[in-house]
Write a protein that holds these residues in place. Structure first.
Motif, PDB file in Angstrom:
ATOM      1  N   ARG A 118       0.869  -1.179   0.000  1.00  0.00           N
ATOM      2  CA  ARG A 118       0.000   0.000   0.000  1.00  0.00           C
ATOM      3  C   ARG A 118       0.902   1.223   0.000  1.00  0.00           C
ATOM      4  O   ARG A 118       1.706   1.413   0.913  1.00  0.00           O
ATOM      5  N   GLU A 120       1.038   5.405  -0.267  1.00  0.00           N
ATOM      6  CA  GLU A 120       0.266   6.637  -0.144  1.00  0.00           C
ATOM      7  C   GLU A 120       0.725   7.656  -1.187  1.00  0.00           C
ATOM      8  O   GLU A 120       1.925   7.911  -1.339  1.00  0.00           O
ATOM      9  N   PHE A 124      -4.902   9.695  -3.279  1.00  0.00           N
ATOM     10  CA  PHE A 124      -5.334   8.298  -3.282  1.00  0.00           C
ATOM     11  C   PHE A 124      -4.254   7.407  -2.684  1.00  0.00           C
ATOM     12  O   PHE A 124      -3.101   7.817  -2.505  1.00  0.00           O
ATOM     13  N   THR A 125      -4.653   6.187  -2.358  1.00  0.00           N
ATOM     14  CA  THR A 125      -3.726   5.147  -1.921  1.00  0.00           C
ATOM     15  C   THR A 125      -3.636   4.094  -3.010  1.00  0.00           C
ATOM     16  O   THR A 125      -4.667   3.576  -3.460  1.00  0.00           O
ATOM     17  N   ARG A 142     -13.581   7.730   2.062  1.00  0.00           N
ATOM     18  CA  ARG A 142     -12.923   8.831   2.774  1.00  0.00           C
ATOM     19  C   ARG A 142     -11.455   8.916   2.372  1.00  0.00           C
ATOM     20  O   ARG A 142     -10.887   9.997   2.290  1.00  0.00           O
ATOM     21  N   ARG A 143     -10.825   7.772   2.177  1.00  0.00           N
ATOM     22  CA  ARG A 143      -9.469   7.727   1.633  1.00  0.00           C
ATOM     23  C   ARG A 143      -9.522   6.892   0.367  1.00  0.00           C
ATOM     24  O   ARG A 143      -9.457   5.664   0.411  1.00  0.00           O
ATOM     25  N   PRO A 144      -9.674   7.513  -0.807  1.00  0.00           N
ATOM     26  CA  PRO A 144      -9.833   6.769  -2.063  1.00  0.00           C
ATOM     27  C   PRO A 144      -8.652   5.839  -2.328  1.00  0.00           C
ATOM     28  O   PRO A 144      -7.509   6.135  -1.954  1.00  0.00           O
ATOM     29  N   GLU A 145      -8.952   4.728  -2.980  1.00  0.00           N
ATOM     30  CA  GLU A 145      -7.924   3.745  -3.294  1.00  0.00           C
ATOM     31  C   GLU A 145      -7.993   3.354  -4.765  1.00  0.00           C
ATOM     32  O   GLU A 145      -9.070   3.305  -5.352  1.00  0.00           O
TER      33      GLU A 145
END
Length: 271
Positions: A118, A120, A124-125, A142-145
């Protein structure tokens, strides 16, 4: 006032019924997917606002006329208004409560994806996972991937991978998952209608074409078209070949005018 309320409700109903037919007619939305999505979002928002305004105005009108019209007429009008309010309420509750269970941008295989890295990045992640299938997809939140399979990384060159990441980043940036869910809700409101099903299919195609256009403007149409051709050969997906051909028929910004999102520079270099 009551007449205006009925006009507003009729307008909302007309938008719900006619917009899917208009927006899926012809081929204009294939060449202007972003405009088609904008028009559709706008008509959906206007329809919701018009329906709510008509219901509120209708309730006020019926209450004000209760003592000046026959009792039967008053009861009938009240029933119509409150039924419309109930239907709208159920729709809104479903939209905000159960919409998360509707299919979004993530594929069916998402639940089986096991990440091994993963990273950062800005906006996005990047989630890398083992898979023999070359695939990439975006998961809003909330934290797009952005998920990228190991097969995808091995198959594409860094510029091609960057183009694919730009495509997925466009899905996140332009809220394409929301467009799919609204199309599905439209199908639920008008079940069994050919127009609503056609709108959902057209929306899925439009968001892919809109993301293609965004990526082509940012990293270059040639890189994305080449990536689509390579993936089409690996997955036997004719649709990717057609999307690649479409990219060659449009004019794109020169390399000097491209603006690549900051998070995509380093992401494409990972191996």
């Amino acid at each position: 006032m009551l007449l205006l309320a009925l006009v507003l409700l009729g307008t909302a109903l007309a938008l719900a019924v006619l917009c899917p037919r208009v927006l899926t007619a012809g081929r204009w939305h294939l060449f202007h997917p972003r405009a088609a999505l904008t028009v559709w979002f706008g008509s959906f928002g206007v329809g919701i606002a018009t329906a709510l305004a008509g219901i509120a105005l209708g309730i006020v009108a019926v209450e004000s006329l209760r003592h000046t019209i026959p009792h039967t007429t008053s009861v009938t009008l009240s029933a119509v208004i409150w039924v419309a309010a109930g239907i709208s309420g159920v729709f809104l509750v479903f939209a905000f409560t159960f919409a998360g269970s509707l299919q979004s941008l993530r594929p069916a295989s998402h639940s089986h994806a096991v990440a091994y890295a993963r990273d950062e990045h800005i906006g996005f992640t990047l989630v890398r996972f083992h898979s023999e299938t070359p695939e990439a997809y975006a998961v809003p939140g909330r934290r797009p991937e952005i998920f990228v399979s190991s097969a995808m990384e091995q198959l594409l060159t860094p510029p091609q991978l960057q183009a694919v990441l730009a495509h997925e980043f466009a899905h996140l940036r332009h809220q394409h998952g929301l467009a799919i869910r609204i199309a599905q809700l439209n199908t639920l409101v008008l079940p069994g209608t050919r127009a609503s099903r056609a709108l959902e299919r057209a929306t899925r195609l439009q968001i892919e074409l809109a993301a293609d256009d965004a990526a082509a403007r940012q990293v270059g149409a040639a890189h994305l078209a080449n990536a689509l051709i390579v993936l089409a050969a690996a997955t036997h997906d004719v649709g990717m070949t057609l999307r690649a051909e479409r990219l060659t028929r449009k004019r794109w910004p020169t390399p000097q005018r491209r603006r690549i999102p900051q998070g995509l520079h380093a992401a494409a270099q990972l191996r």
